[in-house]
Structure formats: structure tokens, C-alpha cells
Design an enzyme around this catalytic site. Structure first.
Site, PDB file in Angstrom:
ATOM      1  N   ASP A  91       0.872 -11.612   9.583  1.00 41.10           N
ATOM      2  CA  ASP A  91       1.532 -11.679   8.265  1.00 41.10           C
ATOM      3  C   ASP A  91       2.996 -12.074   8.416  1.00 41.10           C
ATOM      4  OD1 ASP A  91       1.451 -11.615   5.512  1.00 41.10           O
ATOM      5  OD2 ASP A  91       1.977  -9.505   5.367  1.00 41.10           O
TER       6      ASP A  91
ATOM      7  N   PHE B  69       0.790  -1.228   0.000  1.00 39.35           N
ATOM      8  CA  PHE B  69       0.000   0.000   0.000  1.00 39.35           C
ATOM      9  C   PHE B  69       0.822   1.279   0.000  1.00 39.35           C
ATOM     10  CE2 PHE B  69      -2.167  -3.222   2.697  1.00 39.35           C
ATOM     11  CZ  PHE B  69      -3.004  -3.702   1.724  1.00 39.35           C
TER      12      PHE B  69
ATOM     13  N   GLU C 153       4.879   3.557  -1.031  1.00 41.34           N
ATOM     14  CA  GLU C 153       6.294   3.600  -1.376  1.00 41.34           C
ATOM     15  C   GLU C 153       7.119   3.913  -0.137  1.00 41.34           C
ATOM     16  OE1 GLU C 153       6.597   6.510  -4.454  1.00 41.34           O
ATOM     17  OE2 GLU C 153       6.201   5.057  -6.045  1.00 41.34           O
TER      18      GLU C 153
END
Length: 668
Positions: free
Chosen positions: A468, A352, A354
Site C-alpha cells: 500500500d 479501520f 481511530e
């Protein structure tokens, strides 16, 4: 008579065909009257001076000049060439310039090439549809292409990253030493490029100096036929600008298939470099008034632009954020730390957003940080999200990547974390161009991450479910210690409270089967850690669609190896020195943690003891219930069923930084 007529026709055909062949050698003492040149982009010829200009003082330009006829070599000819040109690079501001190249290519089509440090012939992906050999005169310093300075010469093959380079200089036969040359001086510079066999030599010298006896650059491993994949080539020049700009001029040019037949340039016929004179001219009163008026108008425009910019980039601060003041960074400080979010500081793209490298002052020293820019579509949920980010900042463990703070600006959130210089673990597991990690180092990293997860589950003030866990989210510090990062999907809850969440999130291959029905829990983290144990030990991703079905799913493959009494064969083949007992224990522990039944998985406290050798593994077998059985999450087309999955098909997710993915409910 008929025979004579046939001979005449054959001679005419030969003459016509010959007219389409390249005319070499050729020489241009200036470009006042030019034939056989093709110009595109910003390239143009200045008629008044007969000078060839590649770029001017406009940003993001690309200019190409080709000799329009291809240079072809018969099968009986050796592929070689020599060229000699005089150029001048003139700064157009500060910072100034990206330089220029002389190139040899198989085509004149540079579709997809980019400006700035890519010279209009390469791009940031390191790929181009046009095969090319280039000699760059580079006047900018770009770390992503490993430039050695902002004043160097390099040899490039199909990439802006030079295979060899040196600071601009020439060997003076008179003084017997190298003398530096400033490329971006506006002074004419002579350049010789000679190629024969597999050797390419590049020499520089100021105007009117003889060609040096020693080249500045020499590469002996260049096969031009392989690079161009043929015996036909185009030659020419390219230049580009970005936010840094310069004037790039070619004053004269000669070219030949051999050094012996290379024509000399008549220096007396070369045009003068525009704007190179430093002689001051007197200014008339009328001109002075005009300049003053222009300055006043420009000043007014700048004031308006400043007020507009200040309003455009103002931060969003609300009453509820005051309690988080000490960990909130100003946008201005992060903007300066990342050099205005310059591409030279760009680290990569994570979940989502940079990520950029930054340098922030800390007392008397500088601190390297990673700054992630995350878009947020609205204010809904922002307060809760910031509160959770602040809570996670209180987590203190040596094997966690520290989250330092945040900044909020309009619809953008900036997350600041500690910079990890050795990048993410997946680069060392799956990128075979990198040095493989030895077994002792891998085991130490596994222990680090197990300890971090145990802390999150049992020792923190609130229970933290990571959600995650995978190699791409494990960062390596300067000493290659493992650090668990990416808490963007994490959730906190009080001990004894219901940890279930509204959406199943994670990465396919690491997701426990109960996620869709029962939600996330510490047990789902244990499942993902089990897959992570196998991933690190085997050097493979959990799911690899390109492999045969027997090896496609990592959990199933390791279990099958155990059934065949060859569990040790499941290890990463790059591992050379290791303890078979340790490797087998870690593989069995991975299968135990990834048990299909949640109640049969160990807690992370036990996992830490197993890895440290303080507790023996319980007895179980490859045919035990739930062992080696694939989760339906890996077999079904999960993206169609579960709205918030993230896929990790490459290691580009995380590189040299912590990537904080942002998720609120089932939205991003």
C-alpha cells in the site's frame, strides 16, 4: 368620508406591520418578568431570582437564548449594533466548564451543532448550516480549535476556531495597565460588544467598574452583511457542557442598533448569583446522619462500579502471548497516555480505526506516540496477526516509521507507533493551503522511501511486501525526512517462498495489473512506487475523476506529455526552483517502474541507484511496450471485483501519525 376611511385602514395596516418589527433598543435589568425571549435546550429562567441560566451541572448539554424578534436593517441604514450584558460562570466540578457565547446569526436553527468546546453553535467539522458571528468566553483549553488558554475571550466567525483572541482581562484607566479576570470565578462580569463599519470591539470589566477606554479585542475586518448574507439577524446567548461542566448565568442584558442609544443596565436591580456565597452554614445532627448514610450508599455504589469497570476493561492475555511480553503495553498505560482516549488527543481516522496522540514515560523523559484502536471481530487469525506485527517490529531502518508494540483488550487491538509531528506527505502535495515542498525536499523524500523499500525487499531477515505504497502512507518526521508507514497490509515471507496472498488489497491507482491473478510480490510494490514517483513530482493523485479524460489518469497523462516532447510540463506547477534534468529523470523512472509488464520493471536496488545518480536509466521511449499503459485495475469498477480495496480520495486517511490498517485474509 371615503378618503378618511382609506387613511384609517392604511394607518391600521401600518400599526399591525410595525408590531411585527423588532423593538430596539431593549434592556433587561433581570429576568423576573420576561417578554420576547425564546429559550431552548437546557436554558431556563430561575423564577425565584429572575436569573437566566444556560446550563447546569449535567454533561453534554446545550442551551440557547434568543431575542425572538429579528433585528432588521433597512437598505438606507448602516449595519451596526451594541450590546452590554452581565454574566457569571460558576464551576461545577474539576475539570470545569466550556464557557458561553454571545452570538449574532441569520437563523435560530442550530441543527447539527455540538456541545463541549463548540458551544452549541458549531461542530467539529468546522461547518454549520447557520451563519454566525460569536464572542466566546472560553474556560477550556482545546488544541484542535487552537485555544490560547483555558481563560480567554475570542471572536468566532462560522467556526469555533477564533479569528482573534486574548486572555481575559480589562484595561484599568486608574492604574494604567491590564488586569486579569478569571472567567470561571462565579463573580459577575460586565461585557460590551460594539460593532460599526467593519470594526468589532469587545471589552470586559468587573461589576460596578466603568467601561474601559481600551477594548480587550478589536477586529477591523468583519463584514457582518457578508457573514450573515443579508441585513436581518437574530441575537442571543449559547452555552454548553461536556464531561467538563459549569453553571452559566446571564444577570442582565441590553441591546441597541447603535452605541449612542444603548440603554444602561440598572445594577441595583440585578439578581444575585446562585451558590456564590461562601458563608458556611451549621449542619444539624439529623442532617449529619443523613449525609453519612448517603455517603455510605455512594461508597457502596462506587465499589460495585469499580469492580464492574475493572472486569469490563480487563485485558486479554493468553499463553501464546508470553513470548511477546517486552513489546506488549498495558491498557492502563495507553489509557493514561492518551488522557482516556480524550477527543483533545484525537489525531484522525485511518484504515479501520481511530488514532490518538499519547505520551509515554521513557527512562527520564517522555516519548510521544501514536495509538491506533482497531476493532477485531473474533479470535480467528489474531495469533498470526500479532506474530506478524511482532516480526515487523524487528525491522530497523531510518526511513521506516517504528512500530513500538501492541495491546489486546477483548475485541480490540491497540497498535503503538512513533509519533510523526509533520504528518503525512499527501497533506503537502494536495492541500494547497499548506506550504508546498520544494523540489530538493521532494527528491530527498523519494530517495528515503526508495531506500526503505529496498531494505524491505532485499535486506530484512524476511522479504516484506508493503502492498500500500502512496503519499498518504509516507510520514514526515520533525526534519521532514520521509518515513514509510502503515504496515497493516504488509506480508512477510521467507526468501525463496511463494509470496502470493489470498486477496488483492491496496489502493486503486497504485495496484499492479497482475495482483488479481498472481498476487502481491516485490514487483507490485515497484509498480506502486512508480505511481508514487509521479504523484510526488506532479502534485496529483493517480486517478482524478473530476478532470477531463485526457488528464484523468496520471500515468497516461505523463506519457502523453513525453510523446509531445514536453515532459517537463507534467511537473507540479507550484515547483519554482528545480533541475529540469532531475525532474524528467524521476518522471521517466516513474513510468519505467509502472510498466504494465512485471519483468520490465527494475528492482528497488536499481531504483535507489537511479535516484542517487549512481546508475543511468536504460533507454526506453514513451511508445515502448508497457510504458504509459493503464492497469485494468484503474479502468474497471474494481470494488465490485476485488473485495479488499481501499480508496484514497482525500488526505484525511493519515494525519500526523502512522495508521496501521488491519487485514487478515479477505476480512478486516
Amino acid at each position: 368620508m371615503i378618503r378618511g376611511l382609506l387613511l384609517g385602514i392604511i394607518w391600521m395596516i401600518f400599526c399591525v406591520c410595525s408590531s411585527f418589527q423588532q423593538e430596539t433598543p431593549f434592556v433587561y435589568n433581570n429576568f423576573g418578568h420576561v417578554d420576547h425571549l425564546h429559550l431552548d435546550g437546557s436554558a431556563r429562567i430561575i423564577p425565584s431570582g429572575g436569573i437566566l441560566q444556560l446550563t447546569n451541572a449535567t454533561n453534554s448539554q446545550i442551551g440557547h437564548v434568543f431575542y425572538e424578534k429579528p433585528i432588521e436593517f433597512k437598505s438606507s441604514e448602516s449595519v451596526s449594533f451594541s450590546t452590554y450584558f452581565v454574566c457569571a460562570l460558576l464551576p461545577a466540578g474539576d475539570p470545569s466548564g466550556h464557557g458561553m457565547t454571545f452570538f449574532v446569526s441569520h437563523s435560530t436553527d442550530f441543527k447539527g451543532a455540538e456541545a463541549t468546546r463548540y458551544f452549541g453553535i458549531f461542530n467539529r467539522n468546522g461547518s454549520t448550516s447557520t451563519r454566525v458571528l460569536a464572542v466566546e468566553l472560553d474556560t477550556s483549553l482545546a488544541s484542535d480549535v487552537k485555544d490560547i488558554s483555558d481563560n480567554h475571550v475570542g471572536i468566532d466567525v462560522n467556526s469555533a476556531e477564533s479569528i482573534t483572541s486574548a486572555n481575559a482581562s480589562y484595561f484599568s484607566d486608574k492604574e494604567g495597565k491590564k488586569i486579569d479576570i478569571k472567567l470561571l470565578s462565579g463573580d459577575p462580569i460586565q461585557v460590551w460588544v460594539d460593532y460599526e463599519g467593519t470594526t468589532l470591539n469587545v471589552s470586559l470589566a468587573p461589576l460596578r467598574n466603568k467601561k474601559p477606554s481600551r477594548p480587550l479585542l478589536s477586529s477591523t475586518s468583519i463584514n457582518l452583511t457578508d457573514i450573515l448574507q443579508g441585513r436581518r439577524m437574530f441575537v442571543g446567548f449559547s452555552g454548553s457542557t461536556g464531561s467538563s461542566m459549569s453553571y452559566q448565568y446571564i444577570l442582565g442584558w441590553s441591546f441597541s442598533k447603535s452605541m449612542a442609544s444603548l440603554p444602561n443596565i440598572d445594577i441595583s436591580k440585578l439578581p444575585k448569583v446562585p451558590h456564590s456565597s461562601t458563608k458556611k452554614k451549621s449542619t444539624s445532627p439529623v442532617l449529619s446522619v443523613l449525609l453519612g448514610l448517603i455517603a455510605f450508599i455512594v461508597l457502596g455504589i462506587l465499589v460495585v462500579a469499580y469492580l464492574y469497570r475493572r472486569n469490563l476493561y480487563s485485558e486479554v492475555r493468553e499463553e501464546w502471548e508470553k513470548e511477546y511480553g517486552p513489546i506488549r503495553y498495558s491498557y492502563k498505560s495507553l489509557y493514561k497516555a492518551t488522557k482516556g482516549f480524550n477527543r483533545s488527543e484525537f489525531l484522525g481516522r485511518g484504515g479501520f480505526g481511530e488514532v490518538y496522540k499519547g505520551t509515554l514515560p521513557r527512562s527520564r523523559e517522555l516519548r510521544e506516540v501514536a495509538v491506533k484502536r482497531v476493532s477485531h471481530d473474533g479470535e480467528h487469525g489474531m495469533k498470526q496477526f500479532v506474530a506478524e506485527i511482532v516480526s515487523m517490529r524487528s525491522l530497523k531502518h531510518r526511513s521506516l516509521v517504528p512500530l513500538l508494540g501492541y495491546c489486546r483488550r477483548k475485541h480490540e487491538l491497540l497498535l503503538v507507533s512513533e509519533y510523526m509531528p509533520n504528518g503525512s506527505l499527501d497533506h503537502y502535495l494536495f492541500n494547497h493551503d499548506r506550504l508546498s515542498l520544494p523540489w530538493w525536499r521532494r527528491l530527498a523524500i523519494l530517495r528515503d522511501i526508495a531506500s526503505a523499500l529496498s531494505y524491505l525487499h532485499t535486506e530484512a531477515d524476511q522479504v516484506v511486501i508493503h502492498r500500500d505504497i502512496k503519499a498518504a502512507n509516507v510520514m514526515l518526521d520533525a526534519e521532514f525526512n520521509g518515513r514509510l508507514g502503515d504496515f497493516g497490509m504488509s506480508r512477510l515471507y521467507d526468501r525463496g517462498a511463494d509470496p502470493s496472498t489470498t486477496a488483492a488489497v491496496g489502493t486503486v491507482g497504485y495496484m499492479a495489473p497482475e495482483l488479481t491473478t498472481m498476487g502481491a510480490s516485490t514487483g507490485t510494490d515497484v509498480y506502486a512506487f512508480g505511481v508514487f514517483l509521479l504523484e510526488v513530482t506532479c502534485g496529483r493523485r493517480p486517478v482524478e475523476p473530476g478532470l477531463p479524460e485526457a488528464k484523468r489518469f496520471l500515468i497516461k497523462w505523463v506519457s502523453e506529455c513525453w510523446k509531445r516532447s514536453s515532459l517537463i510540463d507534467a511537473r507540479d506547477p507550484r515547483l519554482t526552483e528545480f533541475s529540469s534534468q532531475e525532474v524528467e529523470k524521476v518522471l521517466k523512472l516513474g513510468l519505467l517502474c509502472a510498466n504494465l509488464a512485471p519483468d520490465s520493471r527494475p528492482a528497488m536496488e536499481q531504483v535507489v541507484q537511479y535516484l542517487n545518480g549512481n546508475l543511468a536509466l536504460p533507454e526506453f521511449w514513451p511508445n515502448s511496450p508497457g510504458i504509459g499503459v493503464l492497469s485494468p485495475m484503474a479502468l474497471s469498477p474494481a470494488p465490485l471485483v476485488i473485495p479488499s480495496l481501499s480508496f484514497s480520495s482525500s488526505s484525511s486517511n493519515n494525519s500526523m501519525f502512522i495508521t496501521h490498517s488491519v487485514l487478515y485474509g479477505s476480512g478486516r
